[in-house]
Design a protein around this motif. Structure first.
Motif, PDB file in Angstrom:
ATOM      1  N   LEU A 235       0.829  -1.209   0.000  1.00 45.45           N
ATOM      2  CA  LEU A 235       0.000   0.000   0.000  1.00 45.45           C
ATOM      3  C   LEU A 235       0.860   1.254   0.000  1.00 45.45           C
ATOM      4  O   LEU A 235       0.571   2.218  -0.708  1.00 45.45           O
ATOM      5  CB  LEU A 235      -0.944   0.010   1.205  1.00 45.45           C
ATOM      6  N   LEU A 236       1.923   1.237   0.793  1.00 49.01           N
ATOM      7  CA  LEU A 236       2.812   2.399   0.851  1.00 49.01           C
ATOM      8  C   LEU A 236       3.555   2.618  -0.461  1.00 49.01           C
ATOM      9  O   LEU A 236       3.946   3.740  -0.783  1.00 49.01           O
ATOM     10  CB  LEU A 236       3.810   2.243   1.999  1.00 49.01           C
ATOM     11  N   ASN A 237       3.747   1.546  -1.227  1.00 48.10           N
ATOM     12  CA  ASN A 237       4.443   1.638  -2.516  1.00 48.10           C
ATOM     13  C   ASN A 237       3.487   1.637  -3.698  1.00 48.10           C
ATOM     14  O   ASN A 237       3.912   1.483  -4.841  1.00 48.10           O
ATOM     15  CB  ASN A 237       5.446   0.490  -2.644  1.00 48.10           C
ATOM     16  N   ASN A 238       2.190   1.786  -3.412  1.00 46.03           N
ATOM     17  CA  ASN A 238       1.162   1.862  -4.454  1.00 46.03           C
ATOM     18  C   ASN A 238       1.146   0.650  -5.383  1.00 46.03           C
ATOM     19  O   ASN A 238       0.944   0.780  -6.580  1.00 46.03           O
ATOM     20  CB  ASN A 238       1.300   3.156  -5.258  1.00 46.03           C
ATOM     21  N   VAL A 239       1.338  -0.549  -4.802  1.00 51.94           N
ATOM     22  CA  VAL A 239       1.322  -1.793  -5.581  1.00 51.94           C
ATOM     23  C   VAL A 239      -0.050  -2.449  -5.397  1.00 51.94           C
ATOM     24  O   VAL A 239      -0.205  -3.440  -4.690  1.00 51.94           O
ATOM     25  CB  VAL A 239       2.455  -2.743  -5.131  1.00 51.94           C
ATOM     26  N   TYR A 240      -1.059  -1.846  -6.027  1.00 47.10           N
ATOM     27  CA  TYR A 240      -2.424  -2.356  -5.977  1.00 47.10           C
ATOM     28  C   TYR A 240      -3.239  -1.599  -7.018  1.00 47.10           C
ATOM     29  O   TYR A 240      -2.827  -0.546  -7.502  1.00 47.10           O
ATOM     30  CB  TYR A 240      -3.044  -2.157  -4.581  1.00 47.10           C
ATOM     31  N   ASP A 241      -4.385  -2.158  -7.357  1.00 44.76           N
ATOM     32  CA  ASP A 241      -5.318  -1.484  -8.246  1.00 44.76           C
ATOM     33  C   ASP A 241      -6.244  -0.629  -7.387  1.00 44.76           C
ATOM     34  O   ASP A 241      -6.675  -1.065  -6.317  1.00 44.76           O
ATOM     35  CB  ASP A 241      -6.146  -2.507  -9.028  1.00 44.76           C
TER      36      ASP A 241
END
Length: 116
Positions: free
Chosen positions: A37-43
């Motif tokens: 989540l902190l690295n924006n690895v999600y849609d």
């Protein structure tokens, strides 16, 4: 189809959430730790369901991060925890709601529907 991102470090809990939400007609992305989540690895989802106690990072810190980002600030965050202070902790982190563990599945689905 509405999408939920579930973040919990317990694989059994992730599986349960995935089964509950998929059965209810949601698309689910499960994440094992807060780093994604902190690295924006999600849609981008319609709602975040976020455990407070994650290995390595506190869920309240992740909630604050999500609420400070332009792309995610408007997305509801529901914190989930067995911590008796989760009401105060989630409010201080900017979460939209919280759910105490243990919880009823019906209540979980009602809360998600309310915020999604």
């Amino acid at each position: 189809m509405k999408k939920i991102v579930v973040t919990d470090d317990d694989p059994g809990i992730r599986d349960i959430f995935k089964m509950i939400f998929e059965t209810a007609g949601y698309q689910v992305q499960v994440i094992a730790n807060g780093d994604d989540l902190l690295n924006n690895v999600y849609d981008l989802p319609n709602l975040f369901l976020l455990d407070k106690q994650l290995s390595g990072v506190d869920g309240t810190d992740i909630c604050r991060y999500l609420k400070q980002q332009e792309t995610t600030a408007h997305i509801p965050v529901i914190m989930i925890s067995a911590n008796p202070q989760i009401d105060k902790l989630s409010a201080a982190a900017g979460a939209d709601a919280y759910i105490e563990k243990p919880f009823e599945i019906k209540y979980l689905l009602e809360m998600v529907e309310r915020y999604i």
